[in-house]
Design an enzyme around this catalytic site. Structure first.
Site, PDB file in Angstrom:
ATOM      1  N   ASP A 160      45.504 -36.178  80.084  1.00  0.00           N
ATOM      2  CA  ASP A 160      45.129 -36.266  78.669  1.00  0.00           C
ATOM      3  C   ASP A 160      44.522 -34.968  78.178  1.00  0.00           C
ATOM      4  O   ASP A 160      44.533 -34.683  76.976  1.00  0.00           O
ATOM      5  CB  ASP A 160      44.157 -37.417  78.441  1.00  0.00           C
ATOM      6  N   ARG A 211      50.316 -45.065  72.782  1.00  0.00           N
ATOM      7  CA  ARG A 211      49.324 -44.456  73.668  1.00  0.00           C
ATOM      8  C   ARG A 211      50.039 -43.458  74.578  1.00  0.00           C
ATOM      9  O   ARG A 211      51.264 -43.344  74.551  1.00  0.00           O
ATOM     10  CB  ARG A 211      48.522 -45.508  74.464  1.00  0.00           C
ATOM     11  N   GLY A 212      49.218 -42.737  75.385  1.00  0.00           N
ATOM     12  CA  GLY A 212      49.765 -41.623  76.141  1.00  0.00           C
ATOM     13  C   GLY A 212      49.585 -40.368  75.295  1.00  0.00           C
ATOM     14  O   GLY A 212      49.937 -40.356  74.108  1.00  0.00           O
ATOM     15  N   ALA A 213      49.032 -39.322  75.919  1.00  0.00           N
ATOM     16  CA  ALA A 213      48.604 -38.152  75.144  1.00  0.00           C
ATOM     17  C   ALA A 213      49.708 -37.565  74.251  1.00  0.00           C
ATOM     18  O   ALA A 213      49.484 -37.374  73.041  1.00  0.00           O
ATOM     19  CB  ALA A 213      48.045 -37.093  76.103  1.00  0.00           C
ATOM     20  N   ARG A 216      40.757 -41.614  68.830  1.00  0.00           N
ATOM     21  CA  ARG A 216      40.486 -41.582  70.277  1.00  0.00           C
ATOM     22  C   ARG A 216      40.059 -40.152  70.642  1.00  0.00           C
ATOM     23  O   ARG A 216      40.670 -39.197  70.157  1.00  0.00           O
ATOM     24  CB  ARG A 216      41.725 -41.986  71.095  1.00  0.00           C
ATOM     25  N   GLN A 265      48.531 -50.459  82.268  1.00  0.00           N
ATOM     26  CA  GLN A 265      49.665 -49.626  81.835  1.00  0.00           C
ATOM     27  C   GLN A 265      50.676 -49.428  82.966  1.00  0.00           C
ATOM     28  O   GLN A 265      51.864 -49.241  82.704  1.00  0.00           O
ATOM     29  CB  GLN A 265      49.164 -48.242  81.350  1.00  0.00           C
TER      30      GLN A 265
HETATM   31  O1  MRU Z   1      44.780 -44.963  77.586  1.00  0.00           O
HETATM   32  P1  MRU Z   1      46.182 -44.435  77.647  1.00  0.00           P
HETATM   33  O2  MRU Z   1      47.192 -45.469  77.999  1.00  0.00           O
HETATM   34  O3  MRU Z   1      46.534 -43.657  76.407  1.00  0.00           O
HETATM   35  O4  MRU Z   1      46.155 -43.395  78.848  1.00  0.00           O
HETATM   36  C1  MRU Z   1      47.317 -42.674  79.135  1.00  0.00           C
HETATM   37  C2  MRU Z   1      47.183 -41.769  80.282  1.00  0.00           C
HETATM   38  O5  MRU Z   1      46.155 -41.643  80.900  1.00  0.00           O
HETATM   39  C3  MRU Z   1      48.401 -40.932  80.605  1.00  0.00           C
HETATM   40  O6  MRU Z   1      48.486 -40.698  81.976  1.00  0.00           O
HETATM   41  C4  MRU Z   1      48.280 -39.584  79.882  1.00  0.00           C
HETATM   42  O7  MRU Z   1      48.012 -39.758  78.524  1.00  0.00           O
HETATM   43  C5  MRU Z   1      49.519 -38.786  80.035  1.00  0.00           C
HETATM   44  S1  MRU Z   1      50.912 -39.478  79.197  1.00  0.00           S
HETATM   45  C6  MRU Z   1      52.222 -38.432  79.442  1.00  0.00           C
END
Ligand code: MRU
Length: 343
Positions: A246, A55-57, A98, A205
């Protein structure tokens, strides 16, 4: 910085059980277990993104690129048309995992574009090119995160305390992270910086991942529940807020983990600078404003019985947006690999 890789490509090796494949760190098990899953299976890759094993963009983008490369590789004994069909099918399928992180769509389109523009003369050659492209997506992400870290570290002075929300660290990217990158760079520069990590309901997270990776790196980190941020700011404990994104709209509105908008409002009320840190691959020129950003809704059970214990009555109505949009006027600056700019 932790040297754990959330997503990696393990190259083809003679006599290996599996051809070149993805290695995904299962982040749903952190911080108590460090388990890696090796796969080339499209459904397994889709599922890993969907349930937030990865996860994380930026990390989602890298996984998607490698997922397409894996699909191409499976058809490498076939014709160029066979490989192209597999690429298109994989890109269409992984795009449904997603909706909010634009890096997913950016990476899938990049892989599709490279495949269709290739001058390869065989299916095998095309598949090899696509593996190289996916690795380039990963390597470029690492370089962008490093550059974000260097720009952001310039805003930090000795003894500063940063508040962050969710996890925009090494675990969310190919390394360094975005919001956490300046902290790692500052640490390398010998600056002492500490962090307050919002726990980040419902999937934690912040508590599970940000606190864990910062502790691994020897950074001073304190976990707070999300609803403590106002009080912590009022007590004068926070100098600056760093969060990831994201998707950033053309007008500078930024979507990030649910709760980020509230943190931005609190920062404004307490006169604390609020920065969004993200690579330019997170900017979506196709979204004019934050209203154009699709917001993922997740299952009620993540709120009512997250991590196995029921904490709300059976059958209660739940609303579960996974992201919110911080309007540009609340953002002090956006830090990309190109530098610090006004939203
Ligand atoms: O649902 P997630 O854990 O994928 O959400 C992640 C976030 O909101 C992060 O802040 C975002 O993706 C940036 S990661 C460098």
């Amino acid at each position: 910085m932790t040297d754990l890789k959330p997503i990696d490509w393990i190259p083809d090796q003679p006599d290996a059980m599996m051809p070149g494949h993805l290695r995904i760190l299962d982040q749903t098990l952190l911080p108590t277990e460090t388990v890696y899953n090796d796969t080339i299976d499209q459904q397994a890759i889709w599922h890993a993104i969907k349930i937030l094993q990865v996860r994380g963009a930026p990390a989602i983008g890298v996984t998607a690129a490698m997922g397409v490369a894996a699909a191409a590789q499976e058809q490498r004994a076939g014709s160029i048309e066979d490989v192209l069909a597999a690429v298109d099918q994989s890109a269409d399928y992984l795009a449904t995992s997603r909706p909010t992180a634009v890096n997913l769509f950016w990476a899938l389109e990049r892989m599709r574009r490279v495949a269709h523009a290739s001058a390869a003369t065989s299916g095998n050659e095309l598949a090899l090119e696509l593996v190289e492209e996916a690795i380039a997506v990963r390597d470029e992400d690492l370089a962008m995160c490093r550059a974000i870290g260097e720009h952001g570290a310039g805003l930090l002075t000795e003894g500063d305390t940063v508040l962050t929300h969710c996890n925009a660290g090494g675990l969310a990217t190919s390394g360094y992270g975005t919001a956490l990158a300046p902290i790692y760079v500052a640490q390398e520069q010998g600056k002492r910086v500490s962090v307050y990590a919002d726990e980040t309901r419902p999937l934690l997270q912040g508590a599970r991942l940000t606190a864990w990776e910062l502790m691994q790196a020897g950074v001073d980190v304190t976990v707070i529940c999300d609803n403590m941020a106002a009080q912590v700011m009022k007590e004068g404990r926070i100098d600056i807020v760093f969060v990831g994104a994201d998707r950033i709209a053309a007008n500078g509105d930024a979507a990030n983990k649910i709760g980020t908008y509230g943190v931005a409002l609190l920062a404004k009320a307490h006169n604390i600078p609020f920065y969004v840190l993200a690579p330019t691959s997170t900017i979506d020129p196709g979204a004019a404003t934050g209203a154009d950003i699709p917001i993922e809704e997740r299952g009620a059970e993540e709120i009512t019985e997250g991590f196995g214990r029921r904490t709300a009555p059976e059958g209660v109505q739940v609303y579960a947006p996974a992201f919110d949009v911080t309007p540009a006027p609340l953002i002090t600056g956006i830090i990309t690999e190109k530098g610090v700019s006004a939203p």
